[in-house]
Design a protein around this motif. Structure first.
Motif, mmCIF file in Angstrom:
data_model
loop_
_atom_site.group_PDB
_atom_site.id
_atom_site.type_symbol
_atom_site.label_atom_id
_atom_site.label_comp_id
_atom_site.label_asym_id
_atom_site.label_seq_id
_atom_site.Cartn_x
_atom_site.Cartn_y
_atom_site.Cartn_z
ATOM 1 N N GLU A 196 0.702 -7.413 -1.598
ATOM 2 C CA GLU A 196 0.049 -8.132 -0.496
ATOM 3 C C GLU A 196 0.285 -7.429 0.836
ATOM 4 O OE1 GLU A 196 -0.023 -12.586 1.547
ATOM 5 O OE2 GLU A 196 1.105 -12.247 -0.301
ATOM 6 N N ILE A 197 1.520 -6.959 1.054
ATOM 7 C CA ILE A 197 1.827 -6.231 2.288
ATOM 8 C C ILE A 197 0.976 -4.963 2.372
ATOM 9 C CG2 ILE A 197 3.606 -4.892 3.497
ATOM 10 C CD1 ILE A 197 5.664 -6.902 2.348
ATOM 11 N N PHE A 198 0.907 -4.234 1.268
ATOM 12 C CA PHE A 198 0.166 -2.966 1.291
ATOM 13 C C PHE A 198 -1.332 -3.214 1.441
ATOM 14 C CE2 PHE A 198 -1.100 1.174 -0.901
ATOM 15 C CZ PHE A 198 -0.884 1.918 0.243
ATOM 16 N N ASP A 199 -1.860 -4.262 0.804
ATOM 17 C CA ASP A 199 -3.270 -4.598 0.973
ATOM 18 C C ASP A 199 -3.588 -4.880 2.446
ATOM 19 O OD1 ASP A 199 -4.186 -4.283 -1.606
ATOM 20 O OD2 ASP A 199 -3.919 -6.383 -2.169
ATOM 21 N N THR A 200 -2.668 -5.560 3.119
ATOM 22 C CA THR A 200 -2.874 -5.855 4.540
ATOM 23 C C THR A 200 -2.882 -4.574 5.354
ATOM 24 O OG1 THR A 200 -1.824 -8.032 4.322
ATOM 25 C CG2 THR A 200 -1.975 -7.117 6.536
ATOM 26 N N LEU A 201 -1.937 -3.681 5.084
ATOM 27 C CA LEU A 201 -1.891 -2.401 5.797
ATOM 28 C C LEU A 201 -3.177 -1.607 5.594
ATOM 29 C CD1 LEU A 201 1.785 -1.337 5.006
ATOM 30 C CD2 LEU A 201 0.863 -1.867 7.274
ATOM 31 N N ALA B 214 9.293 -5.531 -1.149
ATOM 32 C CA ALA B 214 9.344 -6.986 -1.027
ATOM 33 C C ALA B 214 10.177 -7.536 -2.185
ATOM 34 C CB ALA B 214 7.945 -7.588 -1.044
ATOM 35 N N LYS B 215 10.438 -8.820 -2.156
ATOM 36 C CA LYS B 215 11.257 -9.431 -3.210
ATOM 37 C C LYS B 215 10.548 -9.426 -4.555
ATOM 38 C CE LYS B 215 14.026 -12.341 -0.139
ATOM 39 N NZ LYS B 215 14.421 -13.721 0.247
ATOM 40 N N THR B 216 9.210 -9.458 -4.533
ATOM 41 C CA THR B 216 8.444 -9.413 -5.781
ATOM 42 C C THR B 216 7.356 -8.349 -5.677
ATOM 43 O OG1 THR B 216 6.745 -11.013 -5.108
ATOM 44 C CG2 THR B 216 8.786 -11.910 -6.051
ATOM 45 N N GLN B 217 6.880 -7.907 -6.832
ATOM 46 C CA GLN B 217 5.792 -6.931 -6.878
ATOM 47 C C GLN B 217 4.553 -7.481 -6.187
ATOM 48 O OE1 GLN B 217 5.777 -3.635 -8.828
ATOM 49 N NE2 GLN B 217 4.269 -3.500 -7.194
#
Length: 473
Positions: free
Chosen positions: A285-290, A277-280
Motif C-alpha cells: 500500500e505504501i509503495f502503491d501510494t508512492l 511495514a509490519k505486513t506485506q
C-alpha cells in the motif's frame, strides 16, 4: 567474508524515492533538515548501524525537482558529518568529496580534523563527478572527460594519503623537561608532484585517529573499478542481479589479490531501497501510494514544464515493451493480450512489478496498470517491498551467497520509513545473528573490519634501515 552484514544509512533528507516528499506526513522542507538529520543519526546509532553516508551533487536546477528532489538543496557533506560528530558517539560518518573540484590539501585538513573530532569515525567517499553544470560553478569552461578525471583522481588519492601521513603516530615527544615537543624527523612533507595534482605539505593536522580514513568509491566502469581495486576500502556498486553481484565481487577481490592487496580489506556494498511495514499488504500500500505520486506525462500542466523529463508517457513505453500501446489512461490495467506480445524487456518489467507490488497481468484484485509499468521503467531504483522477514530474507540471501559484504540503505521518505527499517528489519537481522546487537569497536574501521594502516613514512624508513643493515652485514 565476515559473518556480520555491514549496514549503512544513505541520508537523503526529502527522501530517496522521487515522490517520497509527497507522501502524507513525510519531511519535505529543506529548511528543517537539521532536525531530520539529528533524528536519523540517533535512530541509526540506536540500531547500531555502521555508518551514515552523505552523497553530494555540485549543482542544482528545476529539472531535479522531477528526477531527484533530494539534490535540489542539501547540507554540505563535510559540514554534516562534523555536526554529527558532536551529536553521536559510536556510529561512522562518511562524507563525499569530488576530486575534480576539491583542493587536496584543504580536504586532507578537513577530513583529518573531523576524524580527530569524532574519535576516529570519519570516512570519505571520493567521486569524480557526472554533473556538467558543476564546471561552471567552479570557474571552468567544461567538465573533464572520463579518462582525465580518473587520471587526476588516482593522483589525488596518492597525495591525500601522503598528507594524512605527514605526522608519524609517535612524532609528538612532549618532553617538558627538555622543551622538546616534536621529533622533527617524524614530520614529513608530501612533496607530491603529479601531472594533475601537486602539493608540498606537510599537513598541519595530526594524523587521523584511524591512520587514514576509509575510502569509498562508487561505480562499475573499468576506470572506477581500477580505482577501487587500487585504493578503496569500500566499493559502492549498484548490482542488478544476485548472479551478477556474485561474479562482480569475486572478480574484484581476485583483482585486488593479484596486485598484493588483502581481498578481505575491500568491502563490497550495494544500495538498496526497502519499503518496510509490519505486513506485506501494508508495504504494498505504501509503495502503491508512492507510485501514484510520481509525476508523469498525463497531459497536465506540470508535465508541460520546460524541465519535465522526457519519456514519461505511455507513448514512450511502446519502443521499450515492443508493442504499440496507443492512447491509454495511466491507471488502466494492461490487458493480457497486450502483455503477451511484450518484448523481453517488457516481460522483465512485469517480473519486477510482480516482485515489488504483487501485481500481475490478469489479476482481478492487483492488476498491473500502465502507471506501474511506466514508473518501474523510468525509476530504476533497487526497491524491495515487504515486511521485516521479507527484507531480511533478501539481505541474508545476498550476503550469504557472497554477492556483497553489506548494504547502503536508502529511505523512500523521512522519517517514518527509516524508523520502520531500524525498528523492524534490524532486529530481525540481529535475531538471525547477521548483525551486531552492540558496537564492539570505537572507530569506523573497527565497525567495518578494516585494519588500521601503518604510516607510509614509517614503512619506508624501516625498509631503508633493513636494506642498510643487509649491506653492512
Amino acid at each position: 567474508m565476515s559473518d556480520q552484514i555491514i549496514l549503512g544509512a544513505m541520508f537523503r533528507a526529502v527522501g530517496a524515492y522521487p515522490s517520497g516528499w509527497r507522501y502524507p506526513g513525510a519531511h519535505n522542507n529543506p529548511l528543517d533538515d537539521t532536525a531530520v538529520l539529528r533524528k536519523t543519526a540517533k535512530l541509526a546509532e540506536a540500531a547500531k548501524l555502521d555508518y551514515i553516508f552523505f552523497g553530494d551533487w555540485l549543482a542544482t536546477g528545476h529539472d531535479l525537482e522531477f528526477r531527484d528532489p533530494y539534490l535540489l538543496a542539501r547540507i554540505d557533506p563535510l559540514s554534516a558529518i562534523t555536526y554529527l560528530a558532536g551529536v553521536t558517539k559510536k556510529i561512522g560518518l562518511i562524507a563525499t568529496a569530488n576530486t575534480t573540484y576539491t583542493d587536496v590539501y584543504a580536504l586532507a585538513r578537513a577530513t583529518a580534523s573531523v576524524d580527530r573530532l569524532s574519535g576516529g569515525r570519519a570516512g570519505l567517499n571520493l567521486v569524480t563527478g557526472a554533473e556538467p553544470r558543476a564546471a561552471g560553478n567552479h570557474g571552468r569552461d567544461a567538465h573533464w572527460g572520463n579518462e582525465h578525471r580518473y587520471d587526476q583522481a588516482g593522483e589525488f588519492v596518492d597525495a591525500l594519503r601522503l598528507l594524512w601521513d605527514s605526522w608519524e603516530d609517535d612524532a609528538f615527544v612532549r618532553n617538558r623537561e627538555d622543551g622538546v615537543l616534536i621529533d622533527p624527523t617524524k614530520l614529513h612533507k608530501a612533496q607530491y608532484g603529479g601531472e594533475h595534482v601537486r602539493v608540498a605539505g606537510a599537513l598541519n593536522v595530526a594524523r587521523p585517529v584511524q591512520g587514514q580514513l576509509p575510502i569509498v568509491h562508487a561505480g562499475t566502469s573499468l576506470r572506477s573499478r581500477q580505482l577501487v581495486r587500487d585504493e578503496a576500502d569500500l566499493a559502492l556498486v549498484a548490482l542488478p542481479s544476485l548472479s551478477e553481484a556474485v561474479a562482480f565481487t569475486r572478480h574484484l577481490k581476485q583483482e585486488a589479490l593479484n596486485i598484493g592487496r588483502d581481498p578481505e580489506q575491500i568491502k563490497v556494498i550495494t544500495p538498496v531501497l526497502p519499503i518496510v511495514a509490519k505486513t506485506q499488504a501494508e508495504a504494498w500500500e505504501i509503495f502503491d501510494t508512492l507510485i501514484s505520486l510520481v509525476p508523469l506525462d498525463d497531459g497536465g500542466e506540470l508535465s508541460k514544464a520546460d524541465d519535465f523529463p522526457k519519456g514519461r508517457s505511455i507513448r514512450a513505453l511502446s519502443p521499450v515493451v515492443g508493442v504499440a500501446l496507443g492512447p491509454r489512461d495511466l491507471d488502466d490495467p494492461v490487458p493480457v493480450r497486450v502483455a503477451a506480445r511484450f518484448s523481453d524487456v517488457g516481460k522483465q518489467l512485469l517480473e519486477t512489478i510482480a516482485s515489488r507490488t504483487g501485481r500481475r497481468i490478469g489479476s482481478a484484485s492487483r492488476p498491473v496498470t500502465y502507471r506501474h509499468l511506466l514508473v518501474t521503467h523510468v525509476i530504476p531504483s533497487s526497491v524491495i517491498v515487504g515486511d521485516a522477514q521479507a527484507i531480511a530474507d533478501h539481505f541474508e540471501l545476498w550476503f550469504t551467497s557472497g554477492a556483497v559484504d553489506g548494504f547502503n540503505v536508502l529511505t523512500a521518505f523521512m522519517n517514518d520509513q527509516f524508523e520502520a527499517f531500524t525498528t523492524l528489519v534490524v532486529p530481525e537481522l540481529q535475531r538471525r545473528g547477521l548483525f551486531r546487537t552492540e558496537y564492539t569497536g570505537r572507530t569506523l574501521r573497527d565497525h567495518l573490519g578494516l585494519d588500521r594502516p601503518r604510516n607510509l613514512h614509517t614503512i619506508e624508513r624501516e625498509q631503508r634501515e633493513s636494506a642498510e643493515s643487509v649491506r653492512s652485514a
